[in-house]
Design an enzyme around this catalytic site. Structure first.
Site, PDB file in Angstrom:
ATOM      1  N   HIS A 186       0.865  -1.177   0.000  1.00  0.00           N
ATOM      2  CA  HIS A 186       0.000   0.000   0.000  1.00  0.00           C
ATOM      3  C   HIS A 186       0.904   1.230   0.000  1.00  0.00           C
ATOM      4  O   HIS A 186       1.688   1.445   0.928  1.00  0.00           O
ATOM      5  CB  HIS A 186      -0.930  -0.009   1.211  1.00  0.00           C
ATOM      6  CG  HIS A 186      -1.994  -1.059   1.130  1.00  0.00           C
ATOM      7  ND1 HIS A 186      -2.486  -1.721   2.233  1.00  0.00           N
ATOM      8  CD2 HIS A 186      -2.672  -1.563   0.061  1.00  0.00           C
ATOM      9  CE1 HIS A 186      -3.414  -2.583   1.848  1.00  0.00           C
ATOM     10  NE2 HIS A 186      -3.539  -2.505   0.539  1.00  0.00           N
ATOM     11  N   ARG A 188       0.955   4.537   0.405  1.00  0.00           N
ATOM     12  CA  ARG A 188       1.091   5.651   1.337  1.00  0.00           C
ATOM     13  C   ARG A 188       1.648   5.247   2.698  1.00  0.00           C
ATOM     14  O   ARG A 188       1.899   6.098   3.554  1.00  0.00           O
ATOM     15  CB  ARG A 188      -0.265   6.322   1.535  1.00  0.00           C
ATOM     16  CG  ARG A 188      -1.346   5.441   2.156  1.00  0.00           C
ATOM     17  CD  ARG A 188      -2.668   6.173   2.113  1.00  0.00           C
ATOM     18  NE  ARG A 188      -3.785   5.408   2.668  1.00  0.00           N
ATOM     19  CZ  ARG A 188      -5.041   5.849   2.665  1.00  0.00           C
ATOM     20  NH1 ARG A 188      -5.317   7.046   2.175  1.00  0.00           N
ATOM     21  NH2 ARG A 188      -6.016   5.123   3.177  1.00  0.00           N
ATOM     22  N   GLU A 189       1.883   3.963   2.902  1.00  0.00           N
ATOM     23  CA  GLU A 189       2.326   3.460   4.201  1.00  0.00           C
ATOM     24  C   GLU A 189       3.850   3.487   4.277  1.00  0.00           C
ATOM     25  O   GLU A 189       4.518   2.459   4.300  1.00  0.00           O
ATOM     26  CB  GLU A 189       1.752   2.060   4.422  1.00  0.00           C
ATOM     27  CG  GLU A 189       0.222   2.050   4.415  1.00  0.00           C
ATOM     28  CD  GLU A 189      -0.395   0.665   4.441  1.00  0.00           C
ATOM     29  OE1 GLU A 189       0.352  -0.341   4.544  1.00  0.00           O
ATOM     30  OE2 GLU A 189      -1.647   0.566   4.375  1.00  0.00           O
ATOM     31  N   ARG A 244      -3.035   4.882  -2.274  1.00  0.00           N
ATOM     32  CA  ARG A 244      -2.912   3.566  -1.644  1.00  0.00           C
ATOM     33  C   ARG A 244      -2.648   2.440  -2.655  1.00  0.00           C
ATOM     34  O   ARG A 244      -1.852   1.537  -2.401  1.00  0.00           O
ATOM     35  CB  ARG A 244      -4.205   3.263  -0.879  1.00  0.00           C
ATOM     36  CG  ARG A 244      -4.368   1.832  -0.355  1.00  0.00           C
ATOM     37  CD  ARG A 244      -5.735   1.695   0.292  1.00  0.00           C
ATOM     38  NE  ARG A 244      -6.136   0.311   0.517  1.00  0.00           N
ATOM     39  CZ  ARG A 244      -6.034  -0.326   1.666  1.00  0.00           C
ATOM     40  NH1 ARG A 244      -5.513   0.297   2.710  1.00  0.00           N
ATOM     41  NH2 ARG A 244      -6.447  -1.570   1.794  1.00  0.00           N
ATOM     42  N   HIS A 318       2.926  -3.499   6.796  1.00  0.00           N
ATOM     43  CA  HIS A 318       1.977  -2.420   6.525  1.00  0.00           C
ATOM     44  C   HIS A 318       2.080  -1.397   7.659  1.00  0.00           C
ATOM     45  O   HIS A 318       2.757  -1.612   8.655  1.00  0.00           O
ATOM     46  CB  HIS A 318       0.541  -2.955   6.486  1.00  0.00           C
ATOM     47  CG  HIS A 318       0.267  -3.908   5.369  1.00  0.00           C
ATOM     48  ND1 HIS A 318      -0.511  -3.583   4.286  1.00  0.00           N
ATOM     49  CD2 HIS A 318       0.658  -5.195   5.166  1.00  0.00           C
ATOM     50  CE1 HIS A 318      -0.587  -4.616   3.462  1.00  0.00           C
ATOM     51  NE2 HIS A 318       0.122  -5.610   3.981  1.00  0.00           N
ATOM     52  N   SER A 319       1.378  -0.293   7.511  1.00  0.00           N
ATOM     53  CA  SER A 319       1.194   0.636   8.625  1.00  0.00           C
ATOM     54  C   SER A 319      -0.137   1.353   8.398  1.00  0.00           C
ATOM     55  O   SER A 319      -0.554   1.541   7.255  1.00  0.00           O
ATOM     56  CB  SER A 319       2.336   1.659   8.688  1.00  0.00           C
ATOM     57  OG  SER A 319       2.270   2.590   7.617  1.00  0.00           O
ATOM     58  N   TYR A 320      -0.853   1.654   9.457  1.00  0.00           N
ATOM     59  CA  TYR A 320      -0.460   1.633  10.833  1.00  0.00           C
ATOM     60  C   TYR A 320      -1.539   0.936  11.668  1.00  0.00           C
ATOM     61  O   TYR A 320      -2.584   0.588  11.148  1.00  0.00           O
ATOM     62  CB  TYR A 320      -0.275   3.075  11.354  1.00  0.00           C
ATOM     63  CG  TYR A 320      -1.526   3.932  11.240  1.00  0.00           C
ATOM     64  CD1 TYR A 320      -2.403   4.079  12.306  1.00  0.00           C
ATOM     65  CD2 TYR A 320      -1.837   4.587  10.051  1.00  0.00           C
ATOM     66  CE1 TYR A 320      -3.549   4.860  12.205  1.00  0.00           C
ATOM     67  CE2 TYR A 320      -2.983   5.355   9.937  1.00  0.00           C
ATOM     68  CZ  TYR A 320      -3.845   5.488  11.007  1.00  0.00           C
ATOM     69  OH  TYR A 320      -4.987   6.249  10.892  1.00  0.00           O
ATOM     70  N   GLU A 393       0.994  -4.640  11.039  1.00  0.00           N
ATOM     71  CA  GLU A 393       0.658  -3.212  10.955  1.00  0.00           C
ATOM     72  C   GLU A 393       1.561  -2.512  11.957  1.00  0.00           C
ATOM     73  O   GLU A 393       1.461  -2.745  13.169  1.00  0.00           O
ATOM     74  CB  GLU A 393      -0.817  -2.969  11.295  1.00  0.00           C
ATOM     75  CG  GLU A 393      -1.799  -3.536  10.281  1.00  0.00           C
ATOM     76  CD  GLU A 393      -1.935  -2.692   9.027  1.00  0.00           C
ATOM     77  OE1 GLU A 393      -1.306  -1.607   8.968  1.00  0.00           O
ATOM     78  OE2 GLU A 393      -2.663  -3.106   8.112  1.00  0.00           O
TER      79      GLU A 393
END
Length: 430
Positions: A186, A188-189, A244, A318-320, A393
């Site tokens: 993804h 934007r992470e 994303r 991943h985040s968050y 995450e």
């Protein structure tokens, strides 16, 4: 482009895909923090979440947990009215997302690394663009005998999906078991690729010096891919920071033809099209036309299948939200070895806690957060035979969200490694 951004941004006509001249400025965009205090209020947020014009940064899962909602001027009044009319507590996290993005850019300018390609000048406490990441990977491979470049495919826009294999020669003459780590699925992470880079640094510099690192590299071949969605990640730097998905061109559907991208983590053949996905091409969780329709998911699939029979653990970063999760995402059913995976997760989050005192929830995806069909960890577990298939995450729990401060990059990497190390050492010893 339809959706949240409307007339509050413009992209210059005739510019090749991914090469943006006028980035989205997010003028007058807000981020709202909302707290549901009942199941009824959670349902209101879940219903609002389905609107592709409203950008939920995290899912409405539990009562009294903050949900961050990004709104454009187009939908701001509608969102605030919905929250107020239903008695949902909320506050304005920021009324100037533009300034937040500009501050992040100013705090993450390229350093001296690119000039001489000196890996000692590659700062781990900075977010790096795609060019810097790829050159760093090349230099690590040149400077460390245990590291070699891995190119597993190309993206929609023709960018290479690049990572490293880190491993010593097998003393037994047989192929070693493998560990896979990918990040940036993804776009934007940003904390995820930054953490993957930290893990690479820690492994190659710890071999022969740190006893536990040396054991784990002698035991496993490590495959680490910091950015498996290079088009989307590049676009967060030169176009839309909040992007994303990948940058796949849409099927021609009348007035919706301007909506781009597929959520790669809904595109795997694991109950494809099930819960937690949509066929709305403008949605951030659009699953694609069919399973493995995207070159990025096919690249991961084909590379991981080459490790079938020796892949011990698969990790995707991943985040968050601070979570460690195992299958399944597509339903509330559990994998056959759920007890083993649950125990491994427990071992990991205890190690994470001991490192910096950060608490991470753990369990299966569907039970910890929400149903999400088509995920990579479900597919890997069912089709490649990895005993441990884990989605992380990373930090934080919503205080900064996708804008995790630089000062937290290295601590996040440290606690992530602590969890992975503890899990794999426990598995190896047992």
């Amino acid at each position: 482009m339809e959706g949240i951004y409307s007339e509050y941004f413009t992209l210059e006509a005739g510019v090749p895909q991914g090469e943006v001249v006028n980035p989205i400025l997010f003028i007058k965009h807000k981020v709202i923090g909302a707290f549901a205090s009942s199941e009824k209020e959670l349902d209101v947020l879940r219903h609002l979440r389905k609107d592709p014009k409203v950008d939920f940064w995290n899912e409405p899962i539990e009562e009294y947990e903050k949900v961050s909602i990004h709104t454009s001027p187009d939908v701001e009044k509608t969102v605030l009215k919905e929250l107020s009319d239903n008695g949902i507590d909320f506050y304005i996290i920021t009324d100037n997302l533009k300034r937040l993005i500009e501050d992040e850019r100013n705090n993450n300018q390229p350093g001296g690394f690119l000039e001489g390609r000196d890996v000692t000048k590659f700062n781990l406490d900075v977010y790096h663009n795609m060019e810097e990441i790829n050159i760093y990977i090349e230099e690590i491979a040149k400077n460390h005998d245990i590291a070699s470049i891995q190119r597993i495919g190309t993206s929609v826009e023709g960018n290479s999906i690049v990572g490293l294999k880190i491993g010593s020669l097998s003393t037994s003459g047989t192929q070693k078991q493998a560990v896979w780590i990918d990040a940036g699925i993804h776009a934007r992470e940003w904390a995820a690729p930054a953490t993957a880079l930290y893990l690479i640094h820690y492994l190659v510099n710890g071999y022969g010096i740190d006893e536990k690192v040396t054991k784990l590299i002698n035991t496993y071949d490590w495959y680490i891919f910091p950015v498996v969605n290079p088009d989307g990640y590049k676009y967060t730097w030169n176009g839309d920071r909040m992007w994303r998905k990948n940058r796949s061109l849409p099927p021609q559907r009348g007035e919706l033809r301007n909506c781009l991208g597929v959520d790669i983590n809904r595109n795997f053949d694991a109950m494809f099209g099930g819960k937690g996905t949509t066929d709305d091409i403008c949605s951030d969780i659009y699953r694609g036309e069919s399973a493995f329709s995207e070159p990025e998911t096919r690249a991961i699939r084909d590379a991981v299948l080459q490790l079938k029979g020796r892949l011990k653990a698969y990790f995707t970063l991943h985040s968050y939200s601070q979570l460690w999760m195992c299958p399944y995402g597509h339903s509330l059913t559990y994998p056959l070895n759920y007890n083993d995976q649950f125990q491994a997760l427990h071992t990991a989050i205890n190690a994470v806690w001991k490192k910096h005192g950060k608490y991470y929830k753990f369990g299966s995806i569907a039970s910890v957060i929400y149903p999400a069909a088509g995920s990579s960890i479900d597919w890997v577990y069912d089709n490649v035979g990895a005993n441990y298939s884990i989605a992380l995450e990373l930090r934080d729990r919503g205080e900064h969200g996708f804008f995790l401060p630089r000062k937290e990059i290295i601590p996040t990497g440290e606690e992530t490694w602590a969890g992975i190390e503890a899990m794999l050492l426990n598995v190896s010893n047992n």
